[in-house]
Design a protein around this motif. Structure first.
Motif, PDB file in Angstrom:
ATOM      1  N   ASN A  72      19.333  17.346 -50.005  1.00 25.55           N
ATOM      2  CA  ASN A  72      19.757  18.194 -51.485  1.00 25.55           C
ATOM      3  C   ASN A  72      19.906  17.323 -51.930  1.00 25.55           C
ATOM      4  N   ILE A  73      19.699  16.965 -53.600  1.00 25.81           N
ATOM      5  CA  ILE A  73      20.404  16.267 -54.446  1.00 25.81           C
ATOM      6  C   ILE A  73      20.971  17.616 -55.449  1.00 25.81           C
ATOM      7  N   ASN A  74      22.352  17.352 -55.666  1.00 26.59           N
ATOM      8  CA  ASN A  74      22.681  18.408 -57.016  1.00 26.59           C
ATOM      9  C   ASN A  74      22.689  17.442 -58.432  1.00 26.59           C
ATOM     10  N   LEU A  75      22.225  17.556 -59.211  1.00 27.99           N
ATOM     11  CA  LEU A  75      21.106  16.770 -60.275  1.00 27.99           C
ATOM     12  C   LEU A  75      22.589  17.019 -61.703  1.00 27.99           C
ATOM     13  N   VAL A  76      23.168  17.887 -61.158  1.00 24.69           N
ATOM     14  CA  VAL A  76      24.539  18.200 -62.692  1.00 24.69           C
ATOM     15  C   VAL A  76      25.710  17.456 -61.674  1.00 24.69           C
ATOM     16  N   ASN A  77      25.510  17.445 -60.384  1.00 21.39           N
ATOM     17  CA  ASN A  77      27.290  15.918 -60.304  1.00 21.39           C
ATOM     18  C   ASN A  77      26.348  14.750 -60.524  1.00 21.39           C
ATOM     19  N   LEU A  78      25.033  14.096 -59.695  1.00 27.24           N
ATOM     20  CA  LEU A  78      24.891  13.384 -60.198  1.00 27.24           C
ATOM     21  C   LEU A  78      24.466  12.257 -61.786  1.00 27.24           C
ATOM     22  N   PHE A  79      23.947  13.647 -62.362  1.00 30.71           N
ATOM     23  CA  PHE A  79      24.203  12.854 -63.507  1.00 30.71           C
ATOM     24  C   PHE A  79      25.308  12.670 -65.037  1.00 30.71           C
ATOM     25  N   ALA A  80      26.215  14.304 -64.285  1.00 32.19           N
ATOM     26  CA  ALA A  80      27.468  14.441 -65.012  1.00 32.19           C
ATOM     27  C   ALA A  80      28.691  14.401 -64.234  1.00 32.19           C
ATOM     28  N   GLY A  81      29.052  13.663 -62.758  1.00 32.19           N
ATOM     29  CA  GLY A  81      29.700  13.490 -62.191  1.00 32.19           C
ATOM     30  C   GLY A  81      30.355  14.653 -61.828  1.00 32.19           C
ATOM     31  N   TYR A  82      31.366  14.226 -60.714  1.00 30.99           N
ATOM     32  CA  TYR A  82      32.309  15.567 -60.064  1.00 30.99           C
ATOM     33  C   TYR A  82      32.966  15.929 -60.594  1.00 30.99           C
ATOM     34  N   LYS A  83      33.954  16.295 -61.083  1.00 31.85           N
ATOM     35  CA  LYS A  83      35.388  16.859 -61.395  1.00 31.85           C
ATOM     36  C   LYS A  83      36.545  17.096 -60.362  1.00 31.85           C
ATOM     37  N   GLY A  84      36.505  17.677 -59.429  1.00 34.59           N
ATOM     38  CA  GLY A  84      37.110  18.583 -58.811  1.00 34.59           C
ATOM     39  C   GLY A  84      36.473  19.764 -57.869  1.00 34.59           C
ATOM     40  N   GLU A  85      35.751  19.999 -58.358  1.00 30.08           N
ATOM     41  CA  GLU A  85      34.769  21.520 -58.445  1.00 30.08           C
ATOM     42  C   GLU A  85      33.972  21.452 -58.719  1.00 30.08           C
ATOM     43  N   PRO A  86      32.942  22.556 -58.145  1.00 30.73           N
ATOM     44  CA  PRO A  86      31.720  22.491 -58.681  1.00 30.73           C
ATOM     45  C   PRO A  86      31.570  23.117 -59.712  1.00 30.73           C
ATOM     46  N   ARG A  87      31.016  23.104 -60.395  1.00 28.51           N
ATOM     47  CA  ARG A  87      30.504  23.955 -61.761  1.00 28.51           C
ATOM     48  C   ARG A  87      30.041  25.111 -61.770  1.00 28.51           C
ATOM     49  N   PRO A  88      30.675  25.864 -62.071  1.00 29.26           N
ATOM     50  CA  PRO A  88      29.781  27.442 -62.532  1.00 29.26           C
ATOM     51  C   PRO A  88      27.836  27.114 -62.186  1.00 29.26           C
ATOM     52  N   PHE A  89      27.895  26.712 -62.964  1.00 29.74           N
ATOM     53  CA  PHE A  89      25.939  26.478 -62.867  1.00 29.74           C
ATOM     54  C   PHE A  89      25.412  25.446 -62.612  1.00 29.74           C
ATOM     55  N   GLU A  90      25.033  25.323 -61.300  1.00 25.30           N
ATOM     56  CA  GLU A  90      24.436  23.265 -60.787  1.00 25.30           C
ATOM     57  C   GLU A  90      22.786  24.401 -60.785  1.00 25.30           C
ATOM     58  N   VAL A  91      22.732  22.968 -60.499  1.00 26.93           N
ATOM     59  CA  VAL A  91      21.068  22.802 -60.512  1.00 26.93           C
ATOM     60  C   VAL A  91      20.912  22.028 -59.585  1.00 26.93           C
ATOM     61  N   ASN A  92      20.316  22.309 -58.013  1.00 28.47           N
ATOM     62  CA  ASN A  92      19.782  21.390 -56.346  1.00 28.47           C
ATOM     63  C   ASN A  92      18.140  21.059 -57.086  1.00 28.47           C
ATOM     64  N   ALA A  93      18.193  19.685 -56.366  1.00 20.14           N
ATOM     65  CA  ALA A  93      16.496  19.038 -56.509  1.00 20.14           C
ATOM     66  C   ALA A  93      16.407  19.641 -54.852  1.00 20.14           C
ATOM     67  N   LEU A  94      14.987  19.685 -54.225  1.00 21.60           N
ATOM     68  CA  LEU A  94      14.816  19.382 -52.456  1.00 21.60           C
ATOM     69  C   LEU A  94      13.535  19.182 -52.114  1.00 21.60           C
ATOM     70  N   TYR A  95      13.515  18.612 -51.291  1.00 21.60           N
ATOM     71  CA  TYR A  95      12.635  17.755 -51.224  1.00 21.60           C
ATOM     72  C   TYR A  95      12.913  17.629 -48.998  1.00 21.60           C
ATOM     73  N   GLY A  96      11.560  17.994 -48.564  1.00 20.79           N
ATOM     74  CA  GLY A  96      11.612  17.663 -47.027  1.00 20.79           C
ATOM     75  C   GLY A  96      10.767  17.704 -46.122  1.00 20.79           C
ATOM     76  N   PHE A  97      10.291  17.766 -44.881  1.00 18.20           N
ATOM     77  CA  PHE A  97       8.977  18.235 -44.153  1.00 18.20           C
ATOM     78  C   PHE A  97       9.791  19.026 -42.537  1.00 18.20           C
ATOM     79  N   GLY A  98       8.696  20.330 -43.135  1.00 14.95           N
ATOM     80  CA  GLY A  98       8.558  21.130 -41.839  1.00 14.95           C
ATOM     81  C   GLY A  98       7.614  21.167 -41.046  1.00 14.95           C
ATOM     82  N   TRP A  99       7.593  22.515 -40.163  1.00 19.12           N
ATOM     83  CA  TRP A  99       6.691  23.596 -38.754  1.00 19.12           C
ATOM     84  C   TRP A  99       6.113  24.437 -39.204  1.00 19.12           C
TER      85      TRP A  99
END
Length: 372
Positions: A115-142
């Motif tokens: 899971n990659i938080n795209l908002v924190n990746l490009f805008a930085g983390y300010k001490g607490e989550p922003r109200p709205f965020e976008v996360n990218a997920l990728y992986g494998f399963g069964w």
């Protein structure tokens, strides 16, 4: 698809290293969350009526944020319709076919995702989550299919069996964080899921590959609760960085105060605080702050905890020379107020809490507490 995999891998390695220096160290038990999710899915291609063939699903999700940017998610979903996805194999006509399944839960799919938080990746983390965020997920399963199946054509022979498949998932989470400490999250997640070895051709399964014919799209919504961490919040906390020059200067001031007469200490550090008894250095508690901040650190709270319930105190907050006089006055008053509120909650009587702005030319981001 290879580019997508490489992006996730490179981003995960880069951000997990860079983000470590921005937050306080945390324990393995910190930054975990749990949630529920559910939605609908349908086969991506083929002879399929999208609205008519929507299949419901529901499941659980558990995850850990390793940094404000990178985390891991484990999830499990149960599928109840599975009309367009079950028996994921190809017949001679080149289409994905399915047979009847005779259980309430038709299939289950368990995933381990990065899971990659795209908002924190490009805008930085300010001490607490922003109200709205976008996360990218990728992986494998069964994926496992349940129930009795009709005979399936495998090459030129028929076979009956329970089916297990390797899967892969790519998704975007559109998240809304809320609560007094941003401890809750609602999310909407569109995703595409591939069955990597789900085709039966020429008497056996194909090798692992991404094939749009062996995939389904899914739209889920979910609710998450983030457990409380050892730093007293439900999220990462910004580390209060201090350069060595500031530490040395603060130590010099403290040592100088210890070597001076009590009357001078009171005059220089707590200029306007009137006292009615002999003052000792032990009567003064120094609370330090990060630049531009007025929140109390765990170390500051530990020092203030030594002040006994029922004691009278006077508090003076100060600021460093950076910034305008108006800003420094507001920050110094905020520091005095933060100390006062914490002490009042512990039963300490606060006679006065004032901000004095900048006192001197050195970095003096402190609050001085005189204990009567």
């Amino acid at each position: 698809m290879k580019k997508l995999v490489l992006f996730f891998a490179a981003a995960a390695m880069a951000v997990s290293a860079s983000a470590q220096v921005t937050v306080e160290g945390s324990k393995f038990t910190d930054n975990w969350y749990i949630g529920v999710q559910g939605g609908v899915s349908t086969k991506t291609t083929g002879k399929n009526r999208w609205v008519h063939n929507l299949n419901p699903n529901a499941g659980l999700r558990i995850g850990k944020n390793i940094t404000p940017i990178f985390g891991l998610v484990a999830e499990g979903n149960a599928y109840f319709g599975w009309r367009a996805q079950n028996n994921l194999y190809l017949k001679n006509d080149g289409q994905l076919h399915h047979n009847a399944l005779h259980t309430f839960v038709k299939a289950s799919n368990v995933n381990l995702l990065a899971n990659i938080n795209l908002v924190n990746l490009f805008a930085g983390y300010k001490g607490e989550p922003r109200p709205f965020e976008v996360n990218a997920l990728y992986g494998f399963g069964w994926l496992h299919e349940f129930g009795t199946k009709d005979d399936m054509l495998i090459g030129n022979q028929y076979s009956r069996e329970h089916l297990n498949f390797m899967t892969s998932k790519a998704a975007l989470d559109f998240a809304y964080n809320f609560g007094s400490a941003k401890q809750f999250q609602l999310f909407i997640e569109p995703s595409i899921n591939w069955v990597l070895n789900g085709s039966y051709i020429n008497g056996g399964r194909n090798g692992v590959k991404y094939d749009i014919r062996n995939s389904w799209v899914q739209l889920n919504a979910g609710f998450i609760y983030k457990f409380k961490t050892s730093n007293g919040t439900h999220n990462f906390k910004i580390a209060e960085g201090r350069d060595q020059a500031e530490i040395d200067e603060l130590n010099r001031i403290i040592n100088d105060l210890r070597n001076r007469k009590p009357e001078t200490v009171v005059k220089e550090v707590v200029k306007e605080v009137q006292v009615g008894k002999e003052v000792r250095v032990d009567d003064l508690v120094f609370v330090t702050f990060a630049q531009g901040k007025s929140n109390l650190t765990p170390e500051a709270k530990k020092a203030l905890d030594n002040i006994k319930e029922g004691r009278h105190v006077q508090i003076v907050g100060t600021a460093s020379p950076e910034g305008s006089a108006e800003v420094n006055q507001r920050i110094s008053q905020g520091r005095a107020d933060a100390v006062a509120e914490y002490l009042k909650a512990r039963g300490v009587i606060v006679d006065e809490a004032i901000g004095k702005g900048v006192q001197g030319t050195t970095s003096n981001r402190i609050a001085v507490v005189y204990v009567k």
